[in-house]
Design an enzyme around this catalytic site. Structure first.
Site, PDB file in Angstrom:
ATOM      1  CE1 TYR A 185      35.982   8.815  -8.365  1.00  0.00           C
ATOM      2  CE2 TYR A 185      37.633   9.012 -10.094  1.00  0.00           C
ATOM      3  CZ  TYR A 185      36.574   9.551  -9.368  1.00  0.00           C
ATOM      4  OH  TYR A 185      36.109  10.810  -9.653  1.00  0.00           O
ATOM      5  CB  CYS A 186      32.962   3.239  -8.339  1.00  0.00           C
ATOM      6  SG  CYS A 186      33.420   1.590  -7.761  1.00  0.00           S
ATOM      7  CB  THR A 187      30.701   4.517  -3.984  1.00  0.00           C
ATOM      8  OG1 THR A 187      30.070   5.481  -4.806  1.00  0.00           O
ATOM      9  CG2 THR A 187      30.442   4.843  -2.517  1.00  0.00           C
TER      10      THR A 187
END
Length: 332
Positions: free
Chosen positions: A178-180
Site C-alpha cells: 500500500y501507499c498514499t
C-alpha cells in the site's frame, strides 16, 4: 461547505513527446485556474491539482476524454482553500523514480500486483498468511501507517529495489502493498514479482481511497500528502496517533519542514517545541543564517532560483522543463 477541491490521480499510459505534452498541459491547467503539481513522463501522468469544483470537473472531463487516460481514477477531497500556491507541470524520466538503471524492465501496464479494492484489502489484511507492506518513505510512515504493517527504512522510493532482499523471509506469504494513492505500489508490486514473490497484491487507490470507502479502519495516525495540507485524517472508526515529537517525545500528529532551508527535513514536532525551536529540528539549524521565519505551519513556499542566462539561451532553441528540488520531498 468547502469552496475548493483537490484531485489526486495517476495513470500509467505511454505518452509520445512527453516533454511537449508537459508544456502544453501546464498551459491548459493554468487556463482553468488550477494550482498543483503534475509529473509527466513517457510512461504516464502523476498529479495532484486543486481548484474550484467547476475547474476540477472540467479538468477531469478533459483527462477522461483523452483515450490514453480514460481509465484514470481521481480521488477527490473537499477543501476550504487551494492545496497549492502555484501550478507546476514537469517532465521527468519516470512518474515515480524506480531507482533502476533500466526502468523499462518493469511495466505496470503489463505486470503488477493484483488490485484489491478497499473492502477486500480490509477483509484480507488480518489473515495469518498475509504481510502488509508499506512501500512509502520514512517521513510518510512515521506519521501514519496500517496496524502491524512492515515498514522500510528508505528516504525515497528509488531505494526500494535495494530493500527487497530484506523481505525474503516473507516469500511464502501473501504480500499486500500500500501507499498514499496507489502509484508506488504499481512499481513496488511489479518489482516484487520480478524478484520471485508469487502472491503479491496492492491496495487500489491507496490509503486515500481506503479512507473514503471503508472509513480508514486500522490505519493508525495520519496520511502524508504531497501538498500544503501535509497530512490528512483518514480513519473515522478507530483513530490513533502514532507519531511523536522529535524534540520532546510527546505524541503529536504534526509534521513540518525544518525552517533551515539547507536542512529542510520533514519531521514531526509538537506545537510547543515548534515555537521553542522556531520551527527547526535542532539548535544548529536554529542558528543557520538562512533560517526562514516560522509561522506555526512549517510549510514554506519555494523561493525563486537565481537567473541562469545559459539555460535561458538554450530554451530559445529547445524546451527544457524547469528543474529544482521541491520542499515536499518524494512525489506520490
Amino acid at each position: 461547505m468547502a469552496k475548493y477541491q483537490t484531485l489526486l490521480y495517476y495513470c500509467y499510459s505511454p505518452i509520445e513527446d512527453a516533454e511537449q505534452f508537459a508544456a502544453e498541459h501546464l498551459e491548459f491547467c493554468k487556463s482553468l485556474g488550477l494550482v498543483g503539481r503534475i509529473i509527466v513522463a513517457n510512461e504516464g501522468l502523476n498529479g495532484t491539482v486543486s481548484g474550484t469544483p467547476e475547474a476540477c470537473k472540467a479538468y477531469m472531463k478533459a483527462v477522461h476524454a483523452d483515450a490514453r487516460f480514460n481509465k484514470t481514477d481521481f480521488k477527490i477531497d473537499e477543501v476550504n482553500e487551494p492545496s497549492f500556491i502555484k501550478m507546476h507541470c514537469r517532465y521527468k524520466p519516470e512518474i515515480v523514480h524506480s531507482g533502476l538503471r533500466n526502468p523499462a524492465v518493469i511495466d505496470p501496464n503489463k505486470e503488477t500486483g493484483k488490485h484489491l479494492e478497499p473492502k477486500d484489502f480490509m477483509e484480507m489484511k488480518d489473515q495469518e498468511d498475509v504481510v502488509i507492506l508499506d512501500v512509502r518513505s520514512n517521513y510518510e510512515h512515521a506519521v501514519g501507517r496500517f496496524k502491524n504493517a512492515v515498514t522500510l527504512d528508505i528516504e525515497n522510493f528509488r531505494e526500494f529495489p535495494e530493500k527487497i532482499k530484506e523481505l525474503e523471509q516473507f516469500k511464502d506469504k501473501k504480500i499486500l502493498t500500500y501507499c498514499t494513492g496507489g502509484i508506488k505500489c504499481e512499481k513496488a508490486s511489479a518489482l516484487l514479482l520480478k524478484e520471485g514473490f508469487k502472491d503479491v497484491y496492492q491496495l487500489h487507490g491507496g490509503i486515500i481511497k481506503y479512507g473514503k470507502e471503508v472509513k480508514g479502519k486500522d490505519f493508525e495516525g495520519q496520511c502524508y500528502v504531497f501538498d500544503n495540507r501535509v497530512t490528512v485524517d483518514v480513519n473515522k472508526i478507530n483513530p490513533k496517533i502514532v507519531s511523536t515529537c522529535r524534540n520532546c517525545g510527546k505524541v503529536t500528529p504534526k509534521m513540518i519542514n525544518c525552517a533551515n532551508p539547507e536542512c529542510n527535513e520533514h519531521f514531526t514536532q509538537c506545537d510547543a517545541c515548534g515555537w521553542e525551536m522556531d520551527g527547526c529540528c535542532s539548535t544548529a539549524c536554529m542558528e543557520h543564517p538562512r533560517k526562514r521565519p516560522y509561522d506555526g505551519t512549517g510549510y514554506y513556499v519555494k523561493l525563486p532560483q537565481p537567473v541562469n542566462e545559459e539555460k535561458i539561451s538554450k530554451r530559445k532553441h529547445k524546451y527544457f522543463p524547469p528543474k529544482g528540488k521541491s520542499t515536499l520531498l518524494d512525489s506520490e
